[in-house]
Design a protein around this motif. Structure first.
Motif, PDB file in Angstrom:
ATOM      1  N   GLY A  98      43.091   3.791  69.546  1.00  0.00           N
ATOM      2  CA  GLY A  98      43.825   4.937  69.033  1.00  0.00           C
ATOM      3  C   GLY A  98      43.736   5.114  67.534  1.00  0.00           C
ATOM      4  O   GLY A  98      44.432   5.940  66.959  1.00  0.00           O
ATOM      5  N   ARG A  99      42.861   4.363  66.909  1.00  0.00           N
ATOM      6  CA  ARG A  99      42.702   4.483  65.461  1.00  0.00           C
ATOM      7  C   ARG A  99      41.327   3.970  65.050  1.00  0.00           C
ATOM      8  O   ARG A  99      40.854   2.967  65.566  1.00  0.00           O
ATOM      9  CB  ARG A  99      43.769   3.666  64.749  1.00  0.00           C
ATOM     10  CG  ARG A  99      43.632   3.752  63.252  1.00  0.00           C
ATOM     11  CD  ARG A  99      44.645   2.927  62.543  1.00  0.00           C
ATOM     12  NE  ARG A  99      44.414   3.083  61.115  1.00  0.00           N
ATOM     13  CZ  ARG A  99      45.341   2.988  60.218  1.00  0.00           C
ATOM     14  NH1 ARG A  99      46.569   2.750  60.574  1.00  0.00           N
ATOM     15  NH2 ARG A  99      45.050   3.124  58.952  1.00  0.00           N
ATOM     16  N   ALA A 100      40.728   4.649  64.114  1.00  0.00           N
ATOM     17  CA  ALA A 100      39.465   4.194  63.541  1.00  0.00           C
ATOM     18  C   ALA A 100      39.758   3.652  62.150  1.00  0.00           C
ATOM     19  O   ALA A 100      40.602   4.190  61.441  1.00  0.00           O
ATOM     20  CB  ALA A 100      38.466   5.345  63.458  1.00  0.00           C
ATOM     21  N   PRO A 101      39.076   2.588  61.750  1.00  0.00           N
ATOM     22  CA  PRO A 101      39.328   2.077  60.398  1.00  0.00           C
ATOM     23  C   PRO A 101      38.830   3.061  59.347  1.00  0.00           C
ATOM     24  O   PRO A 101      37.798   3.710  59.526  1.00  0.00           O
ATOM     25  CB  PRO A 101      38.541   0.768  60.352  1.00  0.00           C
ATOM     26  CG  PRO A 101      37.580   0.823  61.474  1.00  0.00           C
ATOM     27  CD  PRO A 101      38.103   1.801  62.473  1.00  0.00           C
ATOM     28  N   ASP A 102      39.596   3.193  58.274  1.00  0.00           N
ATOM     29  CA  ASP A 102      39.161   4.003  57.144  1.00  0.00           C
ATOM     30  C   ASP A 102      38.055   3.251  56.433  1.00  0.00           C
ATOM     31  O   ASP A 102      37.872   2.050  56.626  1.00  0.00           O
ATOM     32  CB  ASP A 102      40.325   4.236  56.169  1.00  0.00           C
ATOM     33  CG  ASP A 102      41.491   4.952  56.836  1.00  0.00           C
ATOM     34  OD1 ASP A 102      41.248   5.772  57.740  1.00  0.00           O
ATOM     35  OD2 ASP A 102      42.647   4.668  56.453  1.00  0.00           O
ATOM     36  N   GLU A 103      37.309   3.955  55.584  1.00  0.00           N
ATOM     37  CA  GLU A 103      36.214   3.295  54.871  1.00  0.00           C
ATOM     38  C   GLU A 103      36.694   2.110  54.049  1.00  0.00           C
ATOM     39  O   GLU A 103      36.051   1.072  54.015  1.00  0.00           O
ATOM     40  CB  GLU A 103      35.476   4.302  53.978  1.00  0.00           C
ATOM     41  CG  GLU A 103      34.463   5.115  54.741  1.00  0.00           C
ATOM     42  CD  GLU A 103      33.599   5.938  53.815  1.00  0.00           C
ATOM     43  OE1 GLU A 103      33.171   5.422  52.761  1.00  0.00           O
ATOM     44  OE2 GLU A 103      33.345   7.097  54.165  1.00  0.00           O
ATOM     45  N   GLN A 104      37.849   2.270  53.394  1.00  0.00           N
ATOM     46  CA  GLN A 104      38.357   1.164  52.584  1.00  0.00           C
ATOM     47  C   GLN A 104      38.845   0.007  53.451  1.00  0.00           C
ATOM     48  O   GLN A 104      38.955  -1.120  52.985  1.00  0.00           O
ATOM     49  CB  GLN A 104      39.462   1.621  51.623  1.00  0.00           C
ATOM     50  CG  GLN A 104      40.761   2.006  52.285  1.00  0.00           C
ATOM     51  CD  GLN A 104      40.849   3.483  52.648  1.00  0.00           C
ATOM     52  OE1 GLN A 104      39.858   4.195  52.665  1.00  0.00           O
ATOM     53  NE2 GLN A 104      42.049   3.938  52.938  1.00  0.00           N
ATOM     54  N   ASP A 105      39.151   0.269  54.728  1.00  0.00           N
ATOM     55  CA  ASP A 105      39.598  -0.784  55.643  1.00  0.00           C
ATOM     56  C   ASP A 105      38.442  -1.422  56.387  1.00  0.00           C
ATOM     57  O   ASP A 105      38.648  -2.380  57.131  1.00  0.00           O
ATOM     58  CB  ASP A 105      40.548  -0.203  56.705  1.00  0.00           C
ATOM     59  CG  ASP A 105      41.780   0.420  56.097  1.00  0.00           C
ATOM     60  OD1 ASP A 105      42.246  -0.074  55.059  1.00  0.00           O
ATOM     61  OD2 ASP A 105      42.274   1.403  56.663  1.00  0.00           O
ATOM     62  N   SER A 106      37.263  -0.898  56.222  1.00  0.00           N
ATOM     63  CA  SER A 106      36.140  -1.329  57.035  1.00  0.00           C
ATOM     64  C   SER A 106      35.766  -2.785  56.765  1.00  0.00           C
ATOM     65  O   SER A 106      35.402  -3.153  55.659  1.00  0.00           O
ATOM     66  CB  SER A 106      34.936  -0.416  56.768  1.00  0.00           C
ATOM     67  OG  SER A 106      33.905  -0.716  57.656  1.00  0.00           O
ATOM     68  N   LEU A 107      35.907  -3.574  57.797  1.00  0.00           N
ATOM     69  CA  LEU A 107      35.516  -4.980  57.763  1.00  0.00           C
ATOM     70  C   LEU A 107      34.542  -5.207  58.913  1.00  0.00           C
ATOM     71  O   LEU A 107      34.601  -4.510  59.930  1.00  0.00           O
ATOM     72  CB  LEU A 107      36.737  -5.887  57.934  1.00  0.00           C
ATOM     73  CG  LEU A 107      37.792  -5.815  56.833  1.00  0.00           C
ATOM     74  CD1 LEU A 107      39.055  -6.549  57.258  1.00  0.00           C
ATOM     75  CD2 LEU A 107      37.246  -6.426  55.552  1.00  0.00           C
ATOM     76  N   PRO A 108      33.663  -6.189  58.806  1.00  0.00           N
ATOM     77  CA  PRO A 108      32.686  -6.403  59.880  1.00  0.00           C
ATOM     78  C   PRO A 108      33.316  -6.830  61.209  1.00  0.00           C
ATOM     79  O   PRO A 108      32.712  -6.670  62.256  1.00  0.00           O
ATOM     80  CB  PRO A 108      31.777  -7.504  59.334  1.00  0.00           C
ATOM     81  CG  PRO A 108      32.483  -8.103  58.182  1.00  0.00           C
ATOM     82  CD  PRO A 108      33.464  -7.099  57.686  1.00  0.00           C
ATOM     83  N   ASN A 109      34.546  -7.331  61.175  1.00  0.00           N
ATOM     84  CA  ASN A 109      35.200  -7.782  62.407  1.00  0.00           C
ATOM     85  C   ASN A 109      36.284  -6.812  62.882  1.00  0.00           C
ATOM     86  O   ASN A 109      37.148  -7.171  63.674  1.00  0.00           O
ATOM     87  CB  ASN A 109      35.821  -9.170  62.205  1.00  0.00           C
ATOM     88  CG  ASN A 109      36.927  -9.173  61.173  1.00  0.00           C
ATOM     89  OD1 ASN A 109      36.890  -8.415  60.203  1.00  0.00           O
ATOM     90  ND2 ASN A 109      37.907 -10.039  61.362  1.00  0.00           N
ATOM     91  N   LEU A 110      36.231  -5.570  62.422  1.00  0.00           N
ATOM     92  CA  LEU A 110      37.242  -4.572  62.763  1.00  0.00           C
ATOM     93  C   LEU A 110      36.572  -3.315  63.302  1.00  0.00           C
ATOM     94  O   LEU A 110      35.664  -2.761  62.666  1.00  0.00           O
ATOM     95  CB  LEU A 110      38.071  -4.225  61.518  1.00  0.00           C
ATOM     96  CG  LEU A 110      39.188  -3.212  61.680  1.00  0.00           C
ATOM     97  CD1 LEU A 110      40.269  -3.746  62.617  1.00  0.00           C
ATOM     98  CD2 LEU A 110      39.795  -2.888  60.316  1.00  0.00           C
ATOM     99  N   ALA A 111      36.998  -2.894  64.478  1.00  0.00           N
ATOM    100  CA  ALA A 111      36.452  -1.671  65.081  1.00  0.00           C
ATOM    101  C   ALA A 111      37.606  -0.837  65.610  1.00  0.00           C
ATOM    102  O   ALA A 111      38.678  -1.354  65.914  1.00  0.00           O
ATOM    103  CB  ALA A 111      35.492  -2.020  66.221  1.00  0.00           C
ATOM    104  N   GLY A 112      37.365   0.435  65.721  1.00  0.00           N
ATOM    105  CA  GLY A 112      38.379   1.336  66.253  1.00  0.00           C
ATOM    106  C   GLY A 112      37.812   2.183  67.372  1.00  0.00           C
ATOM    107  O   GLY A 112      36.630   2.527  67.367  1.00  0.00           O
TER     108      GLY A 112
END
Length: 188
Positions: free
Chosen positions: A127-141
């Motif tokens: 229900g959420r996509a990471p923002d560019e500033q939140d983008s980490l290699p181990n985080l997907a939305g």
């Protein structure tokens, strides 16, 4: 009234037998080691709506439960209140789960922080996509076309309305996914 000694002994033996059977028969199965490379562990943390919310939590668990096998462990934690989100996500991360799924926009807020704290664990936000500033290699939305779904719901409601008047009640219009459903419904 006094109970004969043999009845007390028989009752005592029955209680002991019951306790022995339940104590040995109800032991949890040995826990699988989620850090073992041959096992994939997936943990789902629900929002406060619980597992039987007839929505995202329930659907996500249905998919995960169907994936269970000897090589795939899938478990869930139902969050009782919003204060539980961080500790529930951390529970799976601390136990070496490969994937931790945050079900819902509010739980996903905490997954953003957890992904930075646990770089070896993959976090998936439903229900959420990471923002560019939140983008980490181990985080997907994973985001859903809420506005399209809302539009179709509004279209179908209008089609079947005998008065030409339709309405909808949206629980939390301040949440972006709910606002998207609402705007789609209104656009119909």
């Amino acid at each position: 009234m006094t109970i004969p000694v043999f009845l007390r002994r028989a009752a005592g033996l029955l209680v002991l037998a019951f306790l022995f059977i339940t104590a040995t028969g109800c032991q949890p199965a040995p826990a699988l080691d989620c850090r073992a490379p041959e096992i994939t562990c997936v943990g789902l943390v629900t929002d406060a709506g619980g597992l039987n919310d007839a929505g995202l939590n329930e659907q996500a668990w249905g998919v995960l439960a169907s994936m269970r096998s000897d090589e795939i462990v899938a478990n869930y934690i139902e969050s009782v209140e919003t204060n539980d989100y961080a500790k529930n996500l951390a529970y799976f991360a601390d136990h070496g789960y490969d994937f931790v799924i945050a079900s819902g926009y509010s739980v996903s807020e905490h997954a953003l922080t957890m992904a930075a704290d646990y770089p070896e664990i993959s976090f998936i936000m439903l229900g959420r996509a990471p923002d560019e500033q939140d983008s980490l290699p181990n985080l997907a939305g994973v985001i859903f076309p809420e506005q399209v779904a809302g539009f179709w719901a509004g279209t179908i409601a209008a089609h079947y309305s005998q008065t030409g008047i339709v309405g909808a009640i949206f629980a939390h219009p301040g949440l972006p996914p709910v606002a998207a459903y609402s705007s789609g419904f209104e656009a119909a």
